[in-house]
Structures are given as C-alpha cells and as structure tokens.
Design a protein around this motif. Structure first.
Motif, short mmCIF file in Angstrom:
data_model
loop_
_atom_site.label_atom_id
_atom_site.label_comp_id
_atom_site.label_asym_id
_atom_site.label_seq_id
_atom_site.Cartn_x
_atom_site.Cartn_y
_atom_site.Cartn_z
N TYR A 83 127.20 43.76 101.89
CA TYR A 83 127.66 44.99 101.24
C TYR A 83 129.16 45.19 101.37
CZ TYR A 83 128.18 47.18 105.82
OH TYR A 83 128.59 47.49 107.10
N ASN A 84 129.78 44.63 102.42
CA ASN A 84 131.22 44.85 102.64
C ASN A 84 132.07 43.63 102.29
OD1 ASN A 84 130.29 43.23 104.67
ND2 ASN A 84 131.21 44.38 106.35
N PHE A 85 131.51 42.68 101.51
CA PHE A 85 132.25 41.47 101.16
C PHE A 85 133.53 41.80 100.40
CE2 PHE A 85 133.09 38.27 97.81
CZ PHE A 85 133.45 37.20 98.61
N TRP A 86 133.39 42.57 99.31
CA TRP A 86 134.56 42.86 98.48
C TRP A 86 135.55 43.77 99.20
CZ3 TRP A 86 135.76 39.76 94.89
CH2 TRP A 86 134.76 39.10 94.14
N THR A 87 135.06 44.64 100.08
CA THR A 87 135.97 45.49 100.86
C THR A 87 136.84 44.66 101.78
OG1 THR A 87 134.35 47.29 100.83
CG2 THR A 87 136.09 47.41 102.49
N ILE A 88 136.24 43.69 102.46
CA ILE A 88 136.99 42.82 103.39
C ILE A 88 137.99 41.96 102.61
CG2 ILE A 88 136.77 40.91 105.03
CD1 ILE A 88 134.01 42.08 105.76
N ILE A 89 137.55 41.37 101.50
CA ILE A 89 138.44 40.53 100.70
C ILE A 89 139.59 41.35 100.14
CG2 ILE A 89 138.61 39.11 98.62
CD1 ILE A 89 137.15 37.75 100.89
N THR A 90 139.30 42.56 99.65
CA THR A 90 140.34 43.43 99.09
C THR A 90 141.34 43.83 100.16
OG1 THR A 90 138.78 44.28 97.44
CG2 THR A 90 140.77 45.58 97.85
N ASN A 91 140.83 44.21 101.34
CA ASN A 91 141.73 44.58 102.44
C ASN A 91 142.63 43.42 102.83
OD1 ASN A 91 140.64 47.14 102.55
ND2 ASN A 91 139.28 46.69 104.26
N THR A 92 142.06 42.23 102.93
CA THR A 92 142.84 41.06 103.35
C THR A 92 143.90 40.71 102.32
OG1 THR A 92 140.88 40.20 104.52
CG2 THR A 92 142.68 38.65 104.10
N LEU A 93 143.50 40.64 101.06
CA LEU A 93 144.44 40.25 100.00
C LEU A 93 145.53 41.31 99.79
CD1 LEU A 93 142.06 38.68 97.33
CD2 LEU A 93 143.65 37.50 98.84
N SER A 94 145.15 42.57 99.78
CA SER A 94 146.14 43.62 99.55
C SER A 94 147.15 43.66 100.68
CB SER A 94 145.45 44.98 99.41
OG SER A 94 144.72 45.30 100.58
N LEU A 95 146.69 43.54 101.92
CA LEU A 95 147.60 43.55 103.06
C LEU A 95 148.51 42.33 103.04
CD1 LEU A 95 148.12 45.41 105.47
CD2 LEU A 95 146.61 43.97 106.83
#
Length: 317
Positions: A83-95
């Motif tokens: 459920y948190n796959f896209w959240t983790i990827i988004t956080n990593t890429l955006s940062l």
C-alpha cells in the motif's frame, strides 16, 4: 605438426602480455598503493553480493542462506503491491531530485564567484568558512537543527516570536522535512564540492581570459564563454555520478530527522529497508527492496552516461 599461421597469430598476444607484466613489475609501487582500496572493495562491496540471493528466498536464520526455500520474485511482487509503495518511491525521488536541483549548482556558482575574487586573504577565509561544515558529523548536524529550531528555546522561533509570529514545529511538521533536509545538506556539503570546481577552474588556460579581455569581454561574458566551457567536463562527470545515485539518498540524516509526525514525508527507501530488515527482521523482503533500489541506480547511471556521451562527448566510459 605445428601450424605456422597459428603460431604467428599467437606471437603478438604473447608480446602484449609480456609488455604488460614488464610495466607492472616496473611500477609495482603504484600497484601496491592500489592494493588496500582493492581489498576494501572486495571485502565490503563484492563479497556481500553473496547475500543478494536472500532476496529470492524465504530466508530463515536457522536454515541459512543455502538451506532457505527459493521463492523467486515473490518479495519483489509483494513490495510492488504494498500500500505504501508509491509513497516511498515518491518520497525518495522528490527528496533526491530536489536535493540535486538546488544542491548541484550551488558549488559551481560559489566556485566561479571565488575564482573572480582578487583579495587572496578574503578568498581563503571564505573557503575555510564554507568548507568547515563538511567535517561536522550527521548526528551533530541533526542535533544542531533540533536545538536551533526548537519551538521553546530555538533561536529561529525566538526571532519569529519577536516579529509577532507563532512558534513553528519545524522538526515535527512533514511539510518542513524536505526544506530542512535540502538546506542543511547544501550548507554542509557545498564547500567540499567547491574545491573540485576550483581545481578545474585553475586548469583553464589564462591566455583565453587575456584574449577575451583584449576583445572587450566583460566578467560575465568571460565566465560564460571561458570558465563554464572549461569546467564543463567536470560538471558532466559529477552530474552523471549524482544522477546515478539518485535513489541512494543518505540514510543517516533522514533516519535521525524522522519521527512519528513527519513519517509520511521522511519514509524513504533506505529508512524503509532499515525498518523492515533490522527492526522487524524481514530479511528477505528488505533485501529485495534494497536490490530493487540498486538496479534502478545502475539503469540510471548507464542511461545518463550514454546521453552525456552523445550530447557532450564526455562520459565515465
């Protein structure tokens, strides 16, 4: 009976090998200097690759790596379906991209500004001041952020209150996590990166500047048409390396700045791997996530290297 053509073809190869070994024997001291770093890479970089197979197994410490059941890509699929796959990827890429966007040009600009300075003492003083934060450990840096940004005793909130504002919970607000992470990184690492560009600027032929001055070029035009093209290969190489590590953003600072209130913005791949692998003992799943991260980095660095080679004729290989 020996074929004369085969023996003739082998002779150049024998000569090349003999020449190579002769050069190695002649410069063996240089190879001895390389030996420690080669051993470090073999022990800490290549030998741990033995454990990559854990990502494809249902690892059990009692059964060991070889005795654990092979499950293929099960853990990768579980990660993609989480459920948190896209959240983790988004956080990593955006940062990562924001850190690169604001942090990468900073040392280039400062190096060019320092290179234009005439006062040597003031120039050395500025270099020392901006270089010093590099030696501050990540733990101390996050501690400084906590002290300066404290809602009760922090100097920043005292200044805000002085102008009639309300104290801000900087370290507990997920909206402030990325700005604090990026700005503190720029403050800490810009001075160190500036040294590389200053060294590249020192290699620019001064005759080019003299010719530009004779042609009536201003300082800005000399920077744009002489300095920047002169350090462009260095910029390209460092940009390739930075883009290749876009998914490997620093774990230590993100983990130390992370808390329950900013978890939604600070949960990135490295902290997620730590949480699953160390705290929850899901060794196979966390290894699969880490391997996925490494594969993306490899794809990125190869792609960016090819693009840079076509556009600028400068690349890592």
């Amino acid at each position: 009976m020996v074929n004369s053509s085969d023996s003739g073809a082998d002779q150049p190869m024998v000569k090349v090998k003999h020449k190579t070994w002769t050069q190695i024997k002649r410069n063996y001291q240089l190879y001895l200097f390389l030996l420690p770093i080669i051993l470090v890479y073999l022990v800490f970089k290549y030998y741990p690759m033995y454990g990559v197979q854990v990502a494809f197994k249902d690892f059990s410490p009692s059964q060991g790596v070889w005795g654990s059941e092979w499950v293929g890509f099960k853990h990768f699929i579980d990660f993609f379906d989480s459920y948190n796959f896209w959240t983790i990827i988004t956080n990593t890429l955006s940062l990562s991209f924001l850190s690169l966007l604001f942090g990468f040009p900073a040392p280039i600009i400062i190096a060019i500004m320092l290179n234009q300075m005439l006062g040597k003492r003031y120039k050395k003083f500025i270099q020392t001041v901006i270089y010093a934060p590099h030696f501050i450990s990540t733990v101390v840096l996050v501690g400084m952020l906590s002290v300066f940004l404290s809602p009760n005793s922090g100097i920043v909130n005292h200044i805000i209150a002085l102008f009639g504002g309300d104290p801000i919970l900087f370290m507990a607000d997920e909206g402030w996590f990325r700005p604090l992470y990026i700005l503190s990184g720029i403050w800490q690492e810009t001075g160190f990166s500036t040294i590389i560009y200053l060294a590249a600027l020192a290699g620019v032929n001064p005759e080019l500047h003299e010719a530009a001055i004779m042609d009536g070029a201003s300082k800005w035009k000399r920077v744009w048409y002489v300095d920047i093209p002169g350090i462009l290969p260095t910029i390209v190489i460092l940009l390739i390396l930075a883009l290749g590590n876009i998914m490997s953003i620093g774990f230590e600072k993100a983990f130390l700045m992370q808390n329950d209130l900013n978890y939604a913005a600070s949960n990135i791949i490295p902290t997620y791997v730590y949480e699953l692998g160390i705290q929850k003992a899901q060794y196979s799943f966390s290894t699969a996530v880490g391997l996925f991260n490494s594969v993306i980095n490899i794809i990125l660095i190869v792609t960016v290297n090819r693009i840079a080679r076509k556009l600028t004729e400068t690349s890592l290989w």
